[in-house]
Scaffold this motif. Structure first.
Motif, short mmCIF file in Angstrom:
data_model
loop_
_atom_site.label_atom_id
_atom_site.label_comp_id
_atom_site.label_asym_id
_atom_site.label_seq_id
_atom_site.Cartn_x
_atom_site.Cartn_y
_atom_site.Cartn_z
N TRP A 64 48.98 39.92 46.18
CA TRP A 64 47.73 40.61 46.52
C TRP A 64 47.50 41.81 45.62
O TRP A 64 46.37 42.11 45.24
CB TRP A 64 47.69 41.00 47.99
CG TRP A 64 48.61 42.09 48.46
CD1 TRP A 64 49.79 41.97 49.10
CD2 TRP A 64 48.38 43.51 48.34
NE1 TRP A 64 50.33 43.20 49.39
CE2 TRP A 64 49.48 44.17 48.94
CE3 TRP A 64 47.36 44.29 47.80
CZ2 TRP A 64 49.60 45.55 48.99
CZ3 TRP A 64 47.47 45.68 47.85
CH2 TRP A 64 48.58 46.30 48.45
N ASN A 94 46.17 40.64 42.23
CA ASN A 94 44.79 40.19 42.34
C ASN A 94 43.81 41.36 42.42
O ASN A 94 42.73 41.32 41.82
CB ASN A 94 44.63 39.28 43.56
CG ASN A 94 44.93 37.82 43.25
OD1 ASN A 94 44.08 37.10 42.73
ND2 ASN A 94 46.14 37.39 43.55
N GLN A 128 43.57 42.77 39.01
CA GLN A 128 42.74 41.91 38.16
C GLN A 128 41.26 42.12 38.42
O GLN A 128 40.46 42.13 37.48
CB GLN A 128 43.09 40.43 38.36
CG GLN A 128 42.23 39.53 37.48
CD GLN A 128 42.59 38.08 37.56
OE1 GLN A 128 43.07 37.51 36.60
NE2 GLN A 128 42.34 37.44 38.69
N ALA A 130 51.21 37.93 39.52
CA ALA A 130 50.56 37.28 40.66
C ALA A 130 51.20 35.94 40.98
O ALA A 130 51.47 35.63 42.14
CB ALA A 130 49.07 37.12 40.38
N LEU A 146 43.07 31.36 43.71
CA LEU A 146 42.82 32.73 44.15
C LEU A 146 42.66 33.67 42.97
O LEU A 146 41.76 34.53 42.94
CB LEU A 146 43.96 33.19 45.05
CG LEU A 146 43.83 34.60 45.65
CD1 LEU A 146 42.60 34.70 46.54
CD2 LEU A 146 45.09 34.96 46.44
N LEU A 147 43.53 33.51 41.95
CA LEU A 147 43.43 34.34 40.75
C LEU A 147 42.09 34.13 40.05
O LEU A 147 41.44 35.09 39.61
CB LEU A 147 44.56 34.00 39.79
CG LEU A 147 45.80 34.90 39.78
CD1 LEU A 147 46.85 34.34 38.85
CD2 LEU A 147 45.45 36.32 39.40
N THR A 177 39.28 35.84 42.17
CA THR A 177 39.19 37.29 42.01
C THR A 177 38.69 37.66 40.62
O THR A 177 37.99 38.67 40.45
CB THR A 177 40.55 37.96 42.28
OG1 THR A 177 41.55 37.39 41.41
CG2 THR A 177 40.97 37.76 43.71
N GLN A 178 39.03 36.83 39.62
CA GLN A 178 38.51 37.07 38.27
C GLN A 178 36.99 36.93 38.25
O GLN A 178 36.28 37.75 37.66
CB GLN A 178 39.15 36.11 37.28
CG GLN A 178 38.73 36.34 35.85
CD GLN A 178 39.36 35.35 34.90
OE1 GLN A 178 38.80 34.28 34.63
NE2 GLN A 178 40.54 35.67 34.40
#
Length: 524
Positions: A271, A274, A277, A387, A402-403, A406-407
């Protein structure tokens, strides 16, 4: 080692290049389309407002479906999800190229976003399962990070050349050729994976809540500049997206087979990285968007000249991320490399925060582009490694999705917020400024300063939340034996920069292992 295992080992690096080619095609498409928008608008008679839907339709589908696509990849197999995504993206690109109306082109762009999400969501998960040895994994992530970071700048140049030399439709047809090659190579090079099966996490209500919530959030962010951040439109839709996402979180806490197991967030690496990021990508995308506007609207650069102005950035990113970042992460750890990347990027944005009205490229722009390229080349591989070290092998597709989510959210938020800030500040200064160009320059300078502030926050978060904890006793995970868990723990700690140091400052060879790689941080 069996013949099958030998073949899989030989095919890892070619398979990585195919994954990166798919990522490059998707990343390039976004910036290529942006450059071609004026030409497309004239050819198909788009209004200024309706033209924005060529970007919004793609962003809404892409950002909204990443998390769901990542979990589906875990369930049905990541190879199958990647191939389906690239095929869908290729078919949608053909539809876009053949489009003779606004409605058909917008539909094609939405379908491109769907295919792009399906392929992108599982890419990182496939990389960390193919490369479990820490040094090789760091090198592979460096290659991927270069493609992800440099693709946008390369697309600006390619978009200008293709649009002017051939026509706007060529920017979509080129995807068809590349996509066919990628599918053919991927089908041969990728090892089959069965996935967990739908019984392991087919939460349809959760899928609806998170997909609709993310789509609405991306739409709200993209339209905030048009309606204003404090408008009833923005606040109302923003509140609705938060309610949907909050409902998704509550659903995940209660359902037996969650789409996004909340246990993942026990790992502060997952978390924390992320969140870092989001802040980093918001500043990075804001930089790319605002500097292009400054160069064109204030200094009179053409689209191709603007792309060439960015070119040193990808070159520096390549020099650092394609080898150097992996060695630095092995020697000093991911956290230290991430901190160094953030410092370099803050310095770049502070230089841009003092841009003059009429800039000299070599004195005012080039140093910032080089520093930002160095920062991205260091920070992106490190934040990805940190991450992904917080996810188990069976959840790596979800962590990858998820990465990417968030990107995407960070990029949309950064562009919308920083562009709005620059525009509103320029409007406020316009009556007293010596010219409209001067007012715009002051607006850009303020936005670059705020972007630097975002990265200072990311630096503080990295220094505190992502600090290396003391070694903890290993715990068997995913059916492994205690010795397997010890190997996995060592591999994950190495990716996160926690392997004990030897007397020469390098990693202790006895502490590193080529074990499963991700089990270390999933603890009760």
């Amino acid at each position: 080692m069996s013949e099958t295992a030998n073949r899989a080992d030989r095919m890892r690096w070619p398979a990585l290049y195919v994954l990166c080619a798919g990522t490059l095609m998707i990343v390039l498409d976004g910036s290529i389309v942006t450059v071609a928008l004026p030409t497309i608008g004239s050819a198909l008679h788009f209004s200024q407002t309706s033209l924005s839907w060529l970007v919004n339709a793609y962003m809404i589908a892409f950002g909204g479906l990443l998390l769901l696509s990542g979990r589906l990849g875990d369930l049905i197999g990541r190879k199958r999800m990647f191939l389906t995504g690239i095929t869908a993206f290729t078919a949608a690109s053909l539809l876009c190229g053949l489009s003779g109306s606004q409605e058909l082109l917008i539909t094609g762009r939405f379908l491109q976003g769907v295919g792009g999400a399906m392929a992108s969501a599982v890419t990182l998960g496939m990389i960390v399962t193919m490369f479990t040895e820490p040094r090789e994994q760091a090198k592979a992530i460096g290659v991927f990070s270069f493609v992800a970071a440099a693709g946008g700048s390369i697309g600006v140049i390619a978009g200008g050349v293709l649009t002017q030399a051939v026509g706007w439709y060529s920017i979509f047809y080129i995807n068809v050729l590349i996509g066919i090659v990628i599918v053919a190579l991927a089908a041969r090079l990728f090892q089959p994976d069965r996935g967990l099966g739908f019984g392991a996490g087919a939460d349809l209500l959760g899928a609806f809540l998170v997909t609709s919530g993310l789509m609405l959030l991306v739409y709200t962010i993209n339209k905030a500049e048009e309606h204003g951040w404090g408008s009833a439109h923005t606040l109302g839709l923003g509140a609705a997206s938060i309610v949907l996402l909050a409902g998704f979180v509550l659903r995940q806490a209660k359902v037996s087979s969650p789409l996004l197991p909340l246990r993942l967030f026990r790992s502060r690496y997952l978390w924390g990285a992320n969140v870092v990021q989001i802040l980093f990508v918001a500043a990075l995308f804001g930089f790319q968007f605002l500097l292009a506007l400054y160069l064109q609207s204030v200094n009179g650069y053409s689209a191709i000249e603007t792309g060439l102005a960015y070119l040193p950035g990808p070159i520096v990113i390549a020099a650092i991320s394609l080898g150097l970042s992996a060695r630095l992460m092995t020697r000093f750890g991911g956290r230290t490399v991430l901190l160094a990347g953030l410092v370099s990027t803050v310095a770049a944005l502070l230089l841009l925060a003092r841009l003059p009205l009429h800039a000299t490229y070599t004195m005012d722009v080039l140093p910032a582009v080089v520093l930002l390229g160095a920062g991205a080349g260091l920070a992106l591989p490190a934040v990805i490694g940190l991450a992904m070290s917080g996810a188990t092998l069976s959840d790596s597709g979800l962590a990858s999705g998820l990465l990417n989510t968030t990107q995407q959210i960070g990029g949309a938020l950064g562009v919308a917020a920083l562009a709005t800030l620059a525009s509103s500040h320029a409007q406020n200064l316009l009556p007293s400024a010596e010219s409209a160009a001067a007012a715009s320059t002051y607006g850009y300078r303020l936005a670059f300063g705020v972007a630097a502030g975002l990265l200072v926050a990311a630096f503080l978060l990295t220094a505190t939340v992502l600090s290396s904890p003391k070694a903890l006793p290993p715990r068997p995970s995913e059916g492994g034996t205690p010795s397997d868990a010890t190997d996995a723990s060592a591999s994950a700690r190495s990716s996160a920069g926690e392997i004990p140091q030897g007397p020469d400052g390098g990693t202790d060879p006895g502490a590193s292992s080529a074990g499963a790689g991700r089990a270390r941080l999933e603890r009760s």
